[in-house]
Scaffold this motif. Structure first.
Motif, PDB file in Angstrom:
ATOM      1  N   SER B 152      44.824  28.011 -32.946  1.00  0.00           N
ATOM      2  CA  SER B 152      45.780  26.901 -33.504  1.00  0.00           C
ATOM      3  C   SER B 152      44.575  25.713 -33.577  1.00  0.00           C
ATOM      4  CB  SER B 152      46.762  26.786 -32.648  1.00  0.00           C
ATOM      5  OG  SER B 152      47.770  27.767 -32.262  1.00  0.00           O
ATOM      6  N   GLN B 153      43.941  25.092 -32.633  1.00  0.00           N
ATOM      7  CA  GLN B 153      43.403  23.917 -32.880  1.00  0.00           C
ATOM      8  C   GLN B 153      42.510  24.039 -34.320  1.00  0.00           C
ATOM      9  OE1 GLN B 153      43.568  21.060 -31.219  1.00  0.00           O
ATOM     10  NE2 GLN B 153      45.461  22.387 -30.419  1.00  0.00           N
ATOM     11  N   ALA B 154      41.800  25.137 -34.550  1.00  0.00           N
ATOM     12  CA  ALA B 154      41.086  25.388 -35.769  1.00  0.00           C
ATOM     13  C   ALA B 154      41.800  25.114 -37.020  1.00  0.00           C
ATOM     14  CB  ALA B 154      40.388  26.673 -35.875  1.00  0.00           C
ATOM     15  N   LEU B 155      43.212  25.512 -36.923  1.00  0.00           N
ATOM     16  CA  LEU B 155      43.951  25.542 -37.970  1.00  0.00           C
ATOM     17  C   LEU B 155      44.436  24.112 -38.217  1.00  0.00           C
ATOM     18  CD1 LEU B 155      46.239  28.488 -37.681  1.00  0.00           C
ATOM     19  CD2 LEU B 155      44.315  28.331 -39.017  1.00  0.00           C
ATOM     20  N   LYS B 156      44.562  23.359 -37.044  1.00  0.00           N
ATOM     21  CA  LYS B 156      45.083  21.729 -37.037  1.00  0.00           C
ATOM     22  C   LYS B 156      43.920  20.935 -37.748  1.00  0.00           C
ATOM     23  CE  LYS B 156      46.202  18.060 -34.165  1.00  0.00           C
ATOM     24  NZ  LYS B 156      46.278  17.620 -32.411  1.00  0.00           N
ATOM     25  N   LYS B 157      42.799  21.521 -37.342  1.00  0.00           N
ATOM     26  CA  LYS B 157      41.573  20.634 -37.974  1.00  0.00           C
ATOM     27  C   LYS B 157      41.730  20.822 -39.531  1.00  0.00           C
ATOM     28  CE  LYS B 157      38.503  20.480 -34.127  1.00  0.00           C
ATOM     29  NZ  LYS B 157      37.270  21.230 -33.366  1.00  0.00           N
ATOM     30  N   MET B 158      42.022  22.016 -39.824  1.00  0.00           N
ATOM     31  CA  MET B 158      41.734  22.270 -41.315  1.00  0.00           C
ATOM     32  C   MET B 158      42.849  21.563 -42.093  1.00  0.00           C
ATOM     33  SD  MET B 158      40.747  26.089 -41.605  1.00  0.00           S
ATOM     34  CE  MET B 158      40.515  26.197 -43.559  1.00  0.00           C
ATOM     35  N   TYR B 159      44.197  21.374 -41.497  1.00  0.00           N
ATOM     36  CA  TYR B 159      45.165  20.618 -42.018  1.00  0.00           C
ATOM     37  C   TYR B 159      44.829  19.438 -41.957  1.00  0.00           C
ATOM     38  CZ  TYR B 159      49.719  18.248 -42.044  1.00  0.00           C
ATOM     39  OH  TYR B 159      50.953  17.515 -42.233  1.00  0.00           O
ATOM     40  N   ASN B 160      44.132  18.747 -41.132  1.00  0.00           N
ATOM     41  CA  ASN B 160      43.722  17.439 -41.157  1.00  0.00           C
ATOM     42  C   ASN B 160      42.844  17.115 -42.320  1.00  0.00           C
ATOM     43  OD1 ASN B 160      45.552  16.477 -39.445  1.00  0.00           O
ATOM     44  ND2 ASN B 160      44.023  16.827 -37.548  1.00  0.00           N
TER      45      ASN B 160
END
Lengths: 253, 227
Positions: B152-160
């Motif tokens: 999930s943290q990787a997906l959050k970084k991509m969103y940002n």
């Protein structure tokens, strides 16, 4: 050493080999079962369903990149922020004919909190002199039906909970986005249960009345009406913008 | 053990083995009688049904955002994770955004922003700007290439990362200028519907220093270039 002694020795050796052979067969069967479970992980139904709805190749994805700029005149009057938790769970099941046996240690669970922002707006692009009736003292304004639009959705990645047993693979990004879409769909399907459209009308009135009073009309002589007073399920499909695209033109009945 | 006991013991094992073989044969024949594979592994949730909590409406807010420009775009974001002993992990996703540029009518509350004089209306409106801080529809994100395990943290970084790229691409002085020009046109048309012939509109002055501090644009219904 006579023949009887040899037979006894042979029987003793056979006794020791039996449990070893049985253990070997059991381990082999478990290994085959483990292999079957893992080999089913790569392309499961969740991913296949996502491929059905988005079955595009890499080349087509590049062509489908969209960039649209659209002039408009929309008065957004109401904003709803909705929180939802989408959960999904499954477990591998061994199917032998009609018999189904749940395989232990093959379960996985996910809980995804999502925040969705809905906004209702009045499309003033069609507003004209024909929308106004006045006798100089009283004024009646007819506005088009409010529309509802999903302006943003955000997944709370920090609070997403995932549990999967060691022999299951983790939820892939594709699987998670399928869950997000289902969560969003459940919200848009239930918009009528909220009073967002009614609130949109009230809020539009609260925004426009102060402007009209500055034009010289008294507040008690201002009346704002809409194309339709009450909405039903049939109206819903034309009033919700689900694809972030251009507004849907409302049709007068 | 005497030879007779030994013989009895051996024949006992043979009967057990025979019984097991008969049982296996019965099970196989029974499974074959059902249509489909004899042995299969499937999921307990074949339709991938999700459980959804009841809707929690966290806030209801009256807003007065008059939007004049809608920019819809998609952004590709990718990331790679290198490994020494095996192939690299990669993830590519397409994010969708809808950015709205306009004015917030709540900013003029309590001020004399609308003044009429005969058939002339004068409006002092706030600056045209991006209306929402959150403009990405993350539920519509598409993954078109994925190798490896991404949390999930990787997906959050991509969103940002997608958000930063979208702001850089779309929140430009050019788009703000287009939005203001359309605002000029639409607001003039709206006010003239009420019978006013002359409409004077001034906008706030914080559009990347594009306009001078006091910019009065006089409109008689037709759009005129900003001075």
């Amino acid at each position: 050493m006579d023949k009887t002694d040899l037979n006894v020795n042979f029987e003793e050796i056979k006794k020791k080999r039996k449990p070893l052979g049985l253990t070997f067969i059991i381990l082999l069967l478990l290994g085959i079962l483990l292999f079957l479970i893992r080999s089913c992980e790569t392309e499961n139904a969740l991913v296949k369903s996502s491929l059905k709805t988005d079955d595009v190749e890499l080349g087509n994805d590049m062509e489908k990149l969209v960039f649209k700029i659209q002039n408009c005149s929309r008065l957004y009057t109401t904003e709803y922020k909705i929180h939802k938790i989408v959960t999904h769970e499954d477990q591998k099941v061994l199917k032998m004919g009609g018999l189904k046996i749940e395989i232990p240690l093959t379960d996985r669970h996910i809980a995804v909190p999502m925040d969705v922002t809905l906004k209702a707006y009045i499309d003033l692009g069609t507003f004209s002199e024909n929308s106004i009736k006045t006798d100089g003292e009283h004024i009646l304004i007819t506005l088009p039906d409010p529309h509802v639009e999903v302006t943003s959705t955000m997944v709370d990645h920090d609070n997403t909970l995932i549990h999967n047993s060691f022999i299951r693979s983790n939820y892939t990004a594709k699987e998670q986005e399928q869950l997000h879409r289902q969560g969003l769909k459940s919200i848009t399907d239930n918009i009528l249960e909220t009073d967002i459209l009614e609130n949109a009308k009230l809020s539009a009135t609260r925004t426009l009345v102060p402007m009209i009073t500055r034009m010289g009309y008294k507040e008690e002589n201002i009346r704002i009406s809409f194309s339709k007073e009450k909405f039903n399920v049939a109206d819903l499909s034309r009033l919700i913008d689900t694809n972030n695209a251009t507004s849907i033109q409302s049709k007068r009945e | 053990m005497n030879p007779i006991q030994q013989t009895n013991k051996n024949s006992g094992w043979k009967w057990v083995l025979l019984l097991i073989l008969v049982l296996i044969a019965v099970v196989v024949l029974w499974m074959k009688s059902c249509n489909g594979p004899i042995l299969d592994i499937e999921t307990s949730n074949p339709e991938n049904k999700i459980l959804i909590s009841p809707e929690e409406i966290r806030s209801i807010e009256d807003i007065g955002q008059w939007v004049f420009l809608n920019v819809e775009s998609e952004e590709i974001v990718d990331t790679t994770r290198r490994h020494f002993f095996r192939s690299d992990d990669a993830l590519s996703r397409i994010y969708v955004c809808n950015m709205r540029f306009g004015i917030d009518m709540n900013e003029v509350k309590g001020t004399d922003w609308f003044i009429t004089s005969g058939d002339t209306a004068k409006l002092a409106l706030p600056a045209v700007r991006l209306m929402d801080e959150d403009f990405i529809n993350e539920a519509k994100t598409r993954t078109f290439y994925e190798v490896g395990d991404w949390d999930s943290q990787a997906l959050k970084k991509m969103y940002n990362k997608a958000r930063r790229q979208m702001l850089k691409r779309n929140n430009t002085s050019q788009n703000l200028k287009i939005a203001q020009e359309n605002a000029q046109h639409e607001i003039t048309r709206f006010i003239q519907s009420f019978g006013f012939k002359e409409v004077e509109i001034s906008f706030g002055m914080k559009i990347n220093n594009l306009l001078p501090p006091k910019n009065h644009t006089h409109s008689t219904g037709a759009m005129e270039p900003n001075q």
